[in-house]
Design an enzyme around this catalytic site. Structure first.
Site, PDB file in Angstrom:
ATOM      1  CB  VAL A  20     -35.214 -74.171 -24.589  1.00 16.33           C
ATOM      2  CG1 VAL A  20     -33.858 -74.806 -24.426  1.00 16.33           C
ATOM      3  CG2 VAL A  20     -36.039 -74.891 -25.640  1.00 16.33           C
ATOM      4  CE1 TYR A  21     -40.711 -75.189 -26.736  1.00 20.15           C
ATOM      5  CE2 TYR A  21     -42.554 -76.109 -25.523  1.00 20.15           C
ATOM      6  CZ  TYR A  21     -41.782 -76.050 -26.659  1.00 20.15           C
ATOM      7  OH  TYR A  21     -42.087 -76.869 -27.730  1.00 20.15           O
ATOM      8  CB  THR A  22     -40.716 -68.898 -21.233  1.00 22.72           C
ATOM      9  OG1 THR A  22     -41.197 -70.045 -20.521  1.00 22.72           O
ATOM     10  CG2 THR A  22     -41.764 -68.431 -22.220  1.00 22.72           C
ATOM     11  CG  ASN A  23     -34.885 -67.911 -21.513  1.00 27.24           C
ATOM     12  OD1 ASN A  23     -34.408 -68.494 -22.485  1.00 27.24           O
ATOM     13  ND2 ASN A  23     -35.054 -66.603 -21.479  1.00 27.24           N
ATOM     14  N   GLY A  24     -36.969 -71.909 -19.479  1.00 24.17           N
ATOM     15  CA  GLY A  24     -37.214 -72.778 -18.337  1.00 24.17           C
ATOM     16  C   GLY A  24     -38.398 -72.369 -17.488  1.00 24.17           C
TER      17      GLY A  24
END
Length: 361
Positions: A59-63
């Protein structure tokens, strides 16, 4: 201690650098991270200095964080095989999908396949459960993790942000059923977050889990930027994450941090990082960097050597109140050996202990 002074992660043969590069800031999708070019430069510098441990999450920066790492490292097999890449499952990138997140088998396996695609690799070196999913039986999660290891898609597994009793249960279930055991624990740990010393740290040491602290500078509160003298005058980079932790207790810790930093001709951030990296049970400390300068600054902590007196001063000012029975058990030696010297330490006499010659009933 250079980055190439590798340590084994927990009770495993996986060798990692004493500092782990966190990828939470890779990508500008959330409005505060690093550009692709800067992220690549940070990765290159970290690897050039001998670092080999990189931590990210689906999920970091939406992938985008995973994709940046994959584009820069994953697509080059010779480079990828020399790096330990850790990522996490749990977060939901598909809000309309009830099975898009969590630790159930369907979600977990799908998340790993998506991570492998973004990272452009056939396997993940270390897969973390990002947080405890109270809605999923731990046996289901462990069975799915073991299947991924047996399939060659994951090498090692660990838990992050999970209660000690649940981690202990999981480790024992895995061991008794012959499933892949946990090798590491990722938790928040800093001079301002020491409550983990009550249950999580002792558990990790007992069960052979290497601890990788996150937020060792408490979102920048311990960076040296915020002091008692400039309270309320410096705009916090991360808003409420910082301002909510700037209280009297924090300023007391910062006061000692500044004093020790001056004694060592080091920055407060270096001292705070050196302190947490030297704690019992810690294998590799996760640091984040949005710029090359921040990376270089943080890595300077590897050269800092705290004296026993300095460690004691930092320990005392940051001493936490631990949940029962952790604090109570600190006095257990008085029950057992009050007045006797054991292993070179003399326990004070228990005030209610019977006197010599007194009757015992």
């Amino acid at each position: 201690m250079p980055l190439s002074h590798y340590v084994t992660l927990g009770r495993s043969g996986l060798r990692v650098s004493p500092v782990c590069l966190g990828g939470m800031t890779f990508g500008e999708d959330l409005g505060w991270g690093s550009s692709v070019e800067t992220s690549n430069a940070i990765l290159d510098r970290f690897l050039a200095l001998g670092g080999n441990f990189i931590d990210t999450a689906n999920v970091y920066t939406n992938g985008h964080s995973e994709k940046i790492i994959g584009d820069h490292i994953g697509r080059t097999p010779s480079r990828r095989d020399r790096v330990v890449i850790a990522t996490k499952f749990f977060g939901n990138l598909f809000a309309e999908d009830p099975n898009g997140g969590g630790a159930g088998a369907k979600s977990l396996i799908a998340a790993v396949h998506e991570s492998l695609r973004r990272l452009q690799t056939d396997y993940v070196d270390l897969l973390w459960m990002h947080a405890w999913d109270r809605n999923t039986p731990i046996e289901e999660t462990l069975r799915a993790l073991d299947a991924l290891v047996r399939a060659g898609k994951v090498r090692y597994v660990g838990f992050s942000d999970t209660p000690a009793w649940k981690v202990a249960q999981a480790q024992l279930v895995a061991q008794f059923r012959g499933w892949t055991p946990l090798v590491a624990l990722q938790i928040e740990y800093s001079l301002l977050e020491r409550t983990v010393e009550g249950e999580l740290i002792p558990m990790a040491r007992e069960l052979g889990l290497g601890v990788t602290p996150w937020s060792p500078l408490k979102s920048g509160v311990l960076s040296g930027k915020y002091t008692r003298e400039n309270a309320g005058k410096v705009k916090a980079d991360r808003g409420a994450w910082v301002e909510g932790n700037l209280n009297e207790r924090a300023y007391s810790v910062i006061d000692v941090l500044l004093r020790v930093a001056k004694e060592l001709d080091a920055s407060p951030a270096h001292v705070a990082l050196a302190w947490v990296s030297g704690r019992p049970g810690v294998s590799s400390t996760i640091i984040g960097a949005r710029t090359l300068q921040q990376l270089e600054d943080n890595l300077g902590a590897l050269e800092v050597k705290l004296t026993p007196e300095q460690v004691a001063a930092l320990d005392e000012v940051s001493r936490p109140t631990l949940d029962f029975p952790a604090g109570f058990l600190e006095n257990a030696p008085v029950f057992m050996h009050g007045g006797l010297t054991v292993n070179g330490v003399t326990a004070p006499p228990w005030p209610l202990a019977p006197k010599p010659g007194a009757e015992r009933y």
